[in-house]
Design a protein around this motif. Sequence first.
Motif, PDB file in Angstrom:
ATOM      1  N   TYR A 136       0.830  -1.198   0.000  1.00  8.69           N
ATOM      2  CA  TYR A 136       0.000   0.000   0.000  1.00  8.69           C
ATOM      3  C   TYR A 136       0.868   1.253   0.000  1.00  8.69           C
ATOM      4  CZ  TYR A 136      -4.091   2.859   1.043  1.00  8.69           C
ATOM      5  OH  TYR A 136      -5.096   3.778   0.969  1.00  8.69           O
ATOM      6  N   SER A 137       1.926   1.250   0.790  1.00 13.18           N
ATOM      7  CA  SER A 137       2.833   2.394   0.861  1.00 13.18           C
ATOM      8  C   SER A 137       3.538   2.621  -0.474  1.00 13.18           C
ATOM      9  CB  SER A 137       3.857   2.163   1.965  1.00 13.18           C
ATOM     10  OG  SER A 137       4.801   3.199   1.984  1.00 13.18           O
ATOM     11  N   ASN A 140       1.112   3.886  -3.078  1.00 12.51           N
ATOM     12  CA  ASN A 140       0.794   5.275  -2.791  1.00 12.51           C
ATOM     13  C   ASN A 140       1.901   6.197  -3.296  1.00 12.51           C
ATOM     14  OD1 ASN A 140      -0.752   7.346  -1.771  1.00 12.51           O
ATOM     15  ND2 ASN A 140       0.110   7.194   0.284  1.00 12.51           N
ATOM     16  N   SER A 143       1.795   6.097  -7.294  1.00  9.64           N
ATOM     17  CA  SER A 143       0.641   6.831  -7.814  1.00  9.64           C
ATOM     18  C   SER A 143       0.762   8.321  -7.548  1.00  9.64           C
ATOM     19  CB  SER A 143      -0.656   6.317  -7.176  1.00  9.64           C
ATOM     20  OG  SER A 143      -0.898   5.006  -7.576  1.00  9.64           O
ATOM     21  N   GLY A 144       1.234   8.673  -6.349  1.00 11.62           N
ATOM     22  CA  GLY A 144       1.415  10.091  -6.022  1.00 11.62           C
ATOM     23  C   GLY A 144       2.403  10.766  -6.946  1.00 11.62           C
TER      24      GLY A 144
END
Length: 178
Positions: A136-137, A140, A143-144
């Motif tokens: 997830y990290s 993130n 995608s960021g």
Amino acid sequence: MATSSSPSLLTSPASTKPKHCLPSLPFLPFKQLVNHSRTMATNAVSRREIVTTMLTTGLIASQLQSVSPVLAADDEEYVKDTSQVISKVRDTINMDKKDPNVAEAVTELRELSNSWVAKYRREKNLLGRPSFRDMYSALNAVSGHYISFGPTAPIPAKRKQRILEEMDTAEKALQRGR
């Protein structure tokens, strides 16, 4: 002689009963009255019984809730999907910045990562796993970056290294069943 009385001094016959009266007990002789109150006390449910019943019901409900099937899938599907996302992230962020297919690969990666997150983020049995946390990290961060700088902007070396490290630890955790 006429007497004048103020309306506040007048009382109606219905309001003669004081408001502080307790409910009346049945008219019984004293011995029967004592026995009646004892039976009422033994028939009443104690607070301890109520609390015990509520706690027991809560424990049973929580056990039934944990027995319910996982909504998204079982562990095998999670491992397969996560491995697929890991390989896609590695392939995409290691592409040459001059490759004409970078924008398309980033679009595919974002779609795949969005579907992975949407599928597994509500699974309570996965939230505490190291593999989920690291994935997830990393997703993130990827995608960021692409949201902020566009699909063709290369990921800086320091961020890329951290993402690849998170992918490695997520993959190791997956192999260990964590």
